[in-house]
Design a protein around this motif. Structure first.
Motif, mmCIF file in Angstrom:
data_model
loop_
_atom_site.group_PDB
_atom_site.id
_atom_site.type_symbol
_atom_site.label_atom_id
_atom_site.label_comp_id
_atom_site.label_asym_id
_atom_site.label_seq_id
_atom_site.Cartn_x
_atom_site.Cartn_y
_atom_site.Cartn_z
ATOM 1 N N LYS A 27 -110.693 92.379 28.812
ATOM 2 C CA LYS A 27 -109.459 92.039 28.097
ATOM 3 C C LYS A 27 -108.333 91.752 29.073
ATOM 4 C CE LYS A 27 -106.303 93.182 24.463
ATOM 5 N NZ LYS A 27 -105.619 91.951 24.678
ATOM 6 N N LEU A 28 -108.230 92.547 30.130
ATOM 7 C CA LEU A 28 -107.191 92.295 31.129
ATOM 8 C C LEU A 28 -107.383 90.934 31.794
ATOM 9 C CD1 LEU A 28 -106.915 95.787 32.840
ATOM 10 C CD2 LEU A 28 -105.208 94.673 31.407
ATOM 11 N N ILE A 29 -108.618 90.570 32.075
ATOM 12 C CA ILE A 29 -108.908 89.279 32.705
ATOM 13 C C ILE A 29 -108.570 88.138 31.748
ATOM 14 C CG2 ILE A 29 -110.774 87.789 33.536
ATOM 15 C CD1 ILE A 29 -112.039 90.337 34.734
ATOM 16 N N ARG A 30 -108.971 88.259 30.480
ATOM 17 C CA ARG A 30 -108.656 87.223 29.495
ATOM 18 C C ARG A 30 -107.150 87.059 29.323
ATOM 19 N NH1 ARG A 30 -112.735 89.577 26.582
ATOM 20 N NH2 ARG A 30 -111.214 90.620 25.248
ATOM 21 N N ASP A 31 -106.434 88.172 29.222
ATOM 22 C CA ASP A 31 -104.986 88.104 29.071
ATOM 23 C C ASP A 31 -104.337 87.464 30.286
ATOM 24 O OD1 ASP A 31 -105.186 89.233 26.590
ATOM 25 O OD2 ASP A 31 -104.456 91.215 27.198
ATOM 26 N N SER A 37 -98.504 88.906 29.650
ATOM 27 C CA SER A 37 -98.085 89.992 30.513
ATOM 28 C C SER A 37 -98.880 91.240 30.169
ATOM 29 C CB SER A 37 -96.598 90.252 30.321
ATOM 30 O OG SER A 37 -96.200 91.373 31.053
ATOM 31 N N SER A 38 -99.194 92.030 31.165
ATOM 32 C CA SER A 38 -99.958 93.248 30.921
ATOM 33 C C SER A 38 -99.082 94.425 30.554
ATOM 34 C CB SER A 38 -100.789 93.606 32.149
ATOM 35 O OG SER A 38 -99.939 93.859 33.240
ATOM 36 N N CYS A 39 -97.760 94.289 30.752
ATOM 37 C CA CYS A 39 -96.880 95.423 30.470
ATOM 38 C C CYS A 39 -96.479 95.480 29.001
ATOM 39 C CB CYS A 39 -95.648 95.391 31.364
ATOM 40 S SG CYS A 39 -94.543 94.017 31.038
ATOM 41 N N GLY A 40 -96.515 94.359 28.286
ATOM 42 C CA GLY A 40 -96.221 94.360 26.865
ATOM 43 C C GLY A 40 -94.748 94.303 26.522
ATOM 44 N N CYS A 41 -93.893 94.029 27.477
ATOM 45 C CA CYS A 41 -92.467 93.959 27.169
ATOM 46 C C CYS A 41 -91.948 92.556 27.445
ATOM 47 C CB CYS A 41 -91.694 94.996 27.968
ATOM 48 S SG CYS A 41 -91.752 94.722 29.738
#
Length: 63
Positions: A27-31, A37-41
């Protein structure tokens, strides 16, 4: 075979944890590929926005 039957619970839990780790990394790779962004803000409110996501430099049309 006795070792396997004696440790089947530990083996199953270990496989479950490994599967969850693989899903999370996927999921991190796809995102990351989609530019999320991985932080969500919101990046506009983030104090690290200058170093987190750098925009490519604009090309000038000057000769």
């Amino acid at each position: 075979m006795a070792w396997l039957s004696g440790n089947i619970g530990t083996i199953l839990v270990g496989l479950l944890v490994c599967g969850l780790v693989v899903l999370a990394v996927g999921k991190l790779i796809r995102d990351r590929r989609r530019g999320k962004s991985s932080c969500g803000c919101s990046c506009s409110q983030c104090p690290n926005s200058g170093i987190c996501r750098r925009e490519p430099p604009e090309k000038s049309n000057d000769p």
